[in-house]
Design a protein around this motif. Structure first.
Motif, PDB file in Angstrom:
ATOM      1  N   LEU A   1       0.831  -1.205   0.000  1.00 55.01           N
ATOM      2  CA  LEU A   1       0.000   0.000   0.000  1.00 55.01           C
ATOM      3  C   LEU A   1       0.866   1.257   0.000  1.00 55.01           C
ATOM      4  CD1 LEU A   1      -3.072  -0.876   2.239  1.00 55.01           C
ATOM      5  CD2 LEU A   1      -3.146   0.128  -0.030  1.00 55.01           C
ATOM      6  N   LEU A   2       1.976   1.212   0.769  1.00 57.25           N
ATOM      7  CA  LEU A   2       2.867   2.377   0.771  1.00 57.25           C
ATOM      8  C   LEU A   2       3.484   2.573  -0.613  1.00 57.25           C
ATOM      9  CD1 LEU A   2       4.273   4.671   2.279  1.00 57.25           C
ATOM     10  CD2 LEU A   2       6.099   3.059   2.877  1.00 57.25           C
ATOM     11  N   GLN A   3       3.880   1.470  -1.236  1.00 55.28           N
ATOM     12  CA  GLN A   3       4.478   1.556  -2.570  1.00 55.28           C
ATOM     13  C   GLN A   3       3.494   2.174  -3.562  1.00 55.28           C
ATOM     14  OE1 GLN A   3       7.598   0.747  -2.304  1.00 55.28           O
ATOM     15  NE2 GLN A   3       7.880   1.662  -4.329  1.00 55.28           N
ATOM     16  N   PHE A   4       2.242   1.718  -3.480  1.00 55.55           N
ATOM     17  CA  PHE A   4       1.206   2.312  -4.338  1.00 55.55           C
ATOM     18  C   PHE A   4       1.087   3.799  -4.060  1.00 55.55           C
ATOM     19  CE2 PHE A   4      -3.048   3.903  -5.069  1.00 55.55           C
ATOM     20  CZ  PHE A   4      -3.309   3.463  -6.345  1.00 55.55           C
ATOM     21  N   TRP A   5       1.056   4.154  -2.795  1.00 57.87           N
ATOM     22  CA  TRP A   5       0.895   5.571  -2.433  1.00 57.87           C
ATOM     23  C   TRP A   5       2.085   6.387  -2.958  1.00 57.87           C
ATOM     24  CZ3 TRP A   5       3.660   9.106   0.527  1.00 57.87           C
ATOM     25  CH2 TRP A   5       3.014  10.327   0.727  1.00 57.87           C
ATOM     26  N   LEU A   6       3.283   5.868  -2.777  1.00 58.40           N
ATOM     27  CA  LEU A   6       4.477   6.610  -3.226  1.00 58.40           C
ATOM     28  C   LEU A   6       4.429   6.854  -4.731  1.00 58.40           C
ATOM     29  CD1 LEU A   6       7.269   4.805  -1.130  1.00 58.40           C
ATOM     30  CD2 LEU A   6       6.599   7.206  -0.920  1.00 58.40           C
ATOM     31  N   GLU A   7       4.125   5.791  -5.491  1.00 60.19           N
ATOM     32  CA  GLU A   7       4.200   5.917  -6.950  1.00 60.19           C
ATOM     33  C   GLU A   7       2.985   6.628  -7.538  1.00 60.19           C
ATOM     34  OE1 GLU A   7       6.900   5.403  -8.439  1.00 60.19           O
ATOM     35  OE2 GLU A   7       7.864   4.443  -6.707  1.00 60.19           O
ATOM     36  N   GLU A   8       1.794   6.231  -7.085  1.00 57.10           N
ATOM     37  CA  GLU A   8       0.564   6.696  -7.754  1.00 57.10           C
ATOM     38  C   GLU A   8      -0.061   7.922  -7.099  1.00 57.10           C
ATOM     39  OE1 GLU A   8      -0.268   5.195 -10.552  1.00 57.10           O
ATOM     40  OE2 GLU A   8       1.329   3.715 -10.283  1.00 57.10           O
ATOM     41  N   CYS A   9       0.342   8.229  -5.878  1.00 54.35           N
ATOM     42  CA  CYS A   9      -0.258   9.378  -5.176  1.00 54.35           C
ATOM     43  C   CYS A   9       0.768  10.483  -4.976  1.00 54.35           C
ATOM     44  CB  CYS A   9      -0.831   8.945  -3.833  1.00 54.35           C
ATOM     45  SG  CYS A   9      -2.111   7.675  -3.976  1.00 54.35           S
ATOM     46  N   ALA A  10       1.864  10.151  -4.283  1.00 58.32           N
ATOM     47  CA  ALA A  10       2.827  11.199  -3.925  1.00 58.32           C
ATOM     48  C   ALA A  10       3.581  11.721  -5.147  1.00 58.32           C
ATOM     49  CB  ALA A  10       3.816  10.653  -2.887  1.00 58.32           C
ATOM     50  N   CYS A  11       3.891  10.842  -6.098  1.00 62.26           N
ATOM     51  CA  CYS A  11       4.808  11.225  -7.181  1.00 62.26           C
ATOM     52  C   CYS A  11       4.131  11.450  -8.527  1.00 62.26           C
ATOM     53  CB  CYS A  11       5.912  10.178  -7.307  1.00 62.26           C
ATOM     54  SG  CYS A  11       6.967  10.126  -5.844  1.00 62.26           S
ATOM     55  N   LEU A  12       2.815  11.356  -8.574  1.00 57.07           N
ATOM     56  CA  LEU A  12       2.119  11.567  -9.838  1.00 57.07           C
ATOM     57  C   LEU A  12       1.447  12.943  -9.809  1.00 57.07           C
ATOM     58  CD1 LEU A  12       1.992   9.242 -11.961  1.00 57.07           C
ATOM     59  CD2 LEU A  12      -0.394   8.942 -11.317  1.00 57.07           C
ATOM     60  N   GLU A  13       1.579  13.695 -10.910  1.00 60.32           N
ATOM     61  CA  GLU A  13       0.948  15.025 -10.924  1.00 60.32           C
ATOM     62  C   GLU A  13      -0.499  14.905 -11.394  1.00 60.32           C
ATOM     63  OE1 GLU A  13       3.135  18.224 -12.444  1.00 60.32           O
ATOM     64  OE2 GLU A  13       4.905  17.713 -11.252  1.00 60.32           O
ATOM     65  N   ARG A  14      -1.384  15.728 -10.827  1.00 57.33           N
ATOM     66  CA  ARG A  14      -2.808  15.570 -11.113  1.00 57.33           C
ATOM     67  C   ARG A  14      -3.469  16.795 -11.737  1.00 57.33           C
ATOM     68  NH1 ARG A  14      -6.614  11.487 -10.835  1.00 57.33           N
ATOM     69  NH2 ARG A  14      -7.946  12.616  -9.370  1.00 57.33           N
ATOM     70  N   GLY A  15      -2.758  17.912 -11.869  1.00 57.56           N
ATOM     71  CA  GLY A  15      -3.352  19.078 -12.524  1.00 57.56           C
ATOM     72  C   GLY A  15      -4.636  19.560 -11.886  1.00 57.56           C
ATOM     73  N   VAL A  16      -4.535  19.987 -10.629  1.00 52.91           N
ATOM     74  CA  VAL A  16      -5.705  20.463  -9.890  1.00 52.91           C
ATOM     75  C   VAL A  16      -5.907  21.958 -10.154  1.00 52.91           C
ATOM     76  CG1 VAL A  16      -6.559  20.873  -7.558  1.00 52.91           C
ATOM     77  CG2 VAL A  16      -5.441  18.706  -8.098  1.00 52.91           C
ATOM     78  N   GLY A  17      -7.127  22.363 -10.494  1.00 52.07           N
ATOM     79  CA  GLY A  17      -7.430  23.769 -10.756  1.00 52.07           C
ATOM     80  C   GLY A  17      -7.419  24.607  -9.486  1.00 52.07           C
ATOM     81  N   GLU A  18      -7.385  25.945  -9.672  1.00 48.08           N
ATOM     82  CA  GLU A  18      -7.231  26.834  -8.516  1.00 48.08           C
ATOM     83  C   GLU A  18      -8.396  26.731  -7.536  1.00 48.08           C
ATOM     84  OE1 GLU A  18      -4.687  28.529  -7.313  1.00 48.08           O
ATOM     85  OE2 GLU A  18      -3.547  27.655  -8.974  1.00 48.08           O
TER      86      GLU A  18
END
Lengths: 276, 276
Positions: A211-228
């Motif tokens: 789960l941590l590995q998933f979080w590191l790769e897919e959550c912490a290190c992936l950019e998501r382009g969130v609007g203001e």
């Protein structure tokens, strides 16, 4: 006065945790530092918040907090351990790792807590905490929880006969976690064959690491382009969540475990980090 | 052609439910009609949606939907039963009662579902479904779930050795329910002493009646003074919730149970009510 390095080394000792609990925590923290290290500041907590104890010396604790650099998506990573002698003769040992992201992404936060109040049982709380109302945003549920099939980890642990669901007495904690949250009580009872150490090594550890590995790769290190405007919503919801988490998790137990003075000092410092 | 009264009488027969399940459903529906009757229209579902069956006559179902009058806070009350012969020789019997409120109040909806696929076990889903994100609105959590101590009902059922937590395979269902939701699997196994009927009569029934009573008095019949902009938010979230609930709960099973033609007809009519 202790240097930063020696304070970190003392934290990483997890001196009261069982062997497998310590090994797991060190491995998880090392994974975080390896993957995210270049995006993190050193721990800037005051030394007396990195290590503290109660006046009667029956409760010790250590916190290690690393904020993300301004350019990173990491808000902060907080590791901790608490040890408290119990009147019954045993001890309460808690180890935890939580990781919060900034509002530049809407990806889930990470939460791990291991609570051991006797050698025969262990409460595990492990989750990727959602940043949005999953009813209003079904795509968010789909992206992070359905399509990823993360529920298989919870299912895997529930197949063990020693594993029972854990219902937090706090309704807030039940509400804040995701539908794939692992909240379990591992109780080996008086059986000789099973023991908590083996279950941590063979089952809890692998699940926590995945789960941590998933979080590191897919959550912490992936950019998501969130609007203001969405950033504003995320920041507001996160602020409420973080303050409520401190209030429910630490605010209720710290004064009892460490006395009012120590609790005020530690919680006061943490709240500054939780509110920036 | 059947009159409204005779269609209602046929619905209220619950012809396939066990004695205790039928008694409970009739009692709950009677409570709703006694308390809310003057605020409700008669059932306006077409007769072939009030009662329907599959082409091979192995699956029967009945739905009874009463919308609230324009002046009332009730959106609609939906009762239902489904009976389906199983290839194994047994039968699947589901009875349900859901009650939705309008956006003139933000009080929780009511949800009850009893799913029996063999005489030895029963899945119970019972909840007051929140209308708001409980993280963004901690006062809402406090008002409806903490201060009311509704969790005691869940705790009471969990004290029974036959009761185990039920994890819905749908992550959406897990996400939509409140932290006091009762999702349990009651399984008496091969024990002679305990039986599902007694557990419904002595435990499930009292808990369901108390939660419904709370919902009737404190949710359906209490005015909450919701502002115009909040009404818009509630209506939007409810719309998503109701459509997703139909999709997950009925949309996935109805075509399989009743065939595409019947399923399309029934779901088409229900969606109209769910989207007004």
């Amino acid at each position: 006065m202790d240097s930063g390095d020696s304070l970190r080394a003392k934290f990483m000792e997890f001196p009261y945790a069982s062997t497998q609990q310590r090994n797991l925590m060190v491995e998880l923290l090392s994974s975080v530092e390896t993957r995210l290290g270049p995006s993190l500041q050193s721990c800037t907590l005051p030394p007396d918040v990195q290590h503290f104890r109660n006046p009667t010396d029956t409760a010790h604790a250590s916190l290690h907090l690393r904020s993300g650099l301004p350019s990173s998506q990491i808000d902060f990573i907080l590791g901790g351990w608490i040890h408290c002698k119990l009147p019954s003769g045993g001890a309460l040992n808690i180890t935890s790792l939580s990781a919060y992201l900034k509002s530049s992404t809407d990806a889930p936060h990470f939460l791990l807590e291991l609570i051991q109040s006797n050698p025969k049982s262990l409460v595990l709380i492990l989750d990727l905490t959602p940043r949005k109302d999953l009813i209003l945003y079904p795509d968010y549920l789909k992206t992070y929880y359905e399509d990823t099939q993360l529920d298989k980890h919870r299912q895997r642990l529930h197949m063990l006969p020693e594993v029972k669901p854990y219902f937090s007495p706090s309704l807030y904690i039940r509400a804040v976690v995701s539908p794939i949250a692992i909240l379990v009580n591992i109780d080996v009872g008086d059986e000789e064959e099973a023991n908590v150490e083996e279950i941590i090594r063979d089952h809890v550890g692998p699940v926590a690491k995945e789960l941590l590995q998933f979080w590191l790769e897919e959550c912490a290190c992936l950019e998501r382009g969130v609007g203001e405007s969405e950033k504003g919503c995320l920041a507001g919801r996160d602020r409420i969540m973080k303050n409520k988490t401190i209030e429910v998790d630490l605010g209720s137990s710290f004064p009892r475990l460490f006395g009012g003075e120590v609790a005020d000092r530690v919680l006061g410092v943490l709240k500054e980090y939780y509110n920036t």
